[in-house]
Design a protein around this motif. Structure first.
Motif: not given
Length: 284
Positions: A166-167, A207, A257-258, A260, A262
């Motif tokens: 998504s990034d 991650y 998930m990163n 952060n 997310e």
């Protein structure tokens, strides 16, 4: 008198037996540093040859552990100071690209250089993989272009994911362990890379990858005591725990998930959503 002669003979035989045993114990045990591996390629040259070994019988899409040996024909010995580097290259009809790979090292056995390559795709009649190997031989810089066949896993199970997060970053996630899963809580490992450009695939660190194993053929039940995959700076892999409660087909649902927290790829498994779009497959 006869009894004394009999006892004396036994003593002499015993000493001889012990002496022979001691001589055998002194014999050096020659170990094979590539025992249990299959030599899948050999590339001969005029004065040396390059040998490629693997635990598998062929190279496959996904994570491949590879061992390389370089034999000097003049001395009939394997080279221990070759300092090799490598670069996998996929030659497509309209472009070329590399693949995620580790460095080569010989920390365990001086004549065996080990590393791994994560092949993202299989070759075909018109598109193929080569591994460019650079090394030193008797003080001379050498380069070998080694064409290798890469196929889809014979069992058809998905253990490699290439996807856009998504990034807007393209990632390559590959299953490493367990190689031989058991009905138990297994140590699980995976590697995660991102695509910087066609030739650069840096490691992704720090991650998290959530783990939710399910058995689709058994009511999609899960298992207890799984541990999410987190980055280990020593192994440069993502380590966790995979709980398998019975034999059969498992879909290992994942979420990436990163740092952060997310979610970059994957979804929770619910009654309305029986599987994640990011997953590995196992059957044992």
């Amino acid at each position: 008198m006869k009894t004394l002669k009999y006892i004396f003979a036994i003593v002499i035989l015993s000493i001889s037996f012990v002496s022979c045993s001691d001589d055998k114990d002194d014999d050096p045990i020659i170990s094979n540093p590539v025992e249990g591996l299959t030599k899948i390629y050999e590339f001969p040259s005029a004065d040396h040859s390059v040998e490629i070994y693997s635990e598998k019988t062929s190279l496959e899409v996904g994570y491949n552990e590879i061992s390389i040996r370089i034999k000097d024909m003049a001395s009939n010995k394997y080279v221990t100071n070759a300092a090799p580097t490598w670069m996998p290259m996929m030659h497509m009809e309209t472009m070329e690209h590399s693949a995620p790979h580790s460095m080569l090292s010989n920390t365990e056995e001086s004549s065996v250089y080990k590393g791994y390559i994560v092949f993202q795709m299989a070759g075909n009649d018109t598109e193929y993989w080569e591994v460019m190997l650079n090394y030193n031989l008797n003080g001379q810089a050498m380069e070998e272009m080694m064409k290798v066949d890469v196929s889809q896993p014979a069992n058809g199970l998905n253990k490699t994911q290439v996807f856009m997060g998504s990034d807007n970053v393209r990632y390559i996630l590959a299953y490493v362990n367990p190689k031989d899963p058991k009905v138990a809580i297994n140590d699980m490992q995976a590697v995660l890379y991102k695509m910087e450009n066609m030739m650069s695939f840096p490691l992704v660190e720090n991650y998290k990858i959530t783990v939710d194993p399910r058995m689709p053929g058994m009511g999609n039940h899960s298992s207890p005591n799984n541990e999410d995959l987190t980055y280990n700076a020593v192994t440069q892999m993502y380590n966790g725990k995979l709980s398998l409660t019975m034999t059969g087909y498992w879909k290992i649902n994942l979420k990436l998930m990163n740092a952060n927290g997310e979610v970059l790829k994957g979804e929770d498994v619910t009654e309305l959503n029986p599987e994640s779009s990011l997953y590995f497959e196992l059957e044992f």
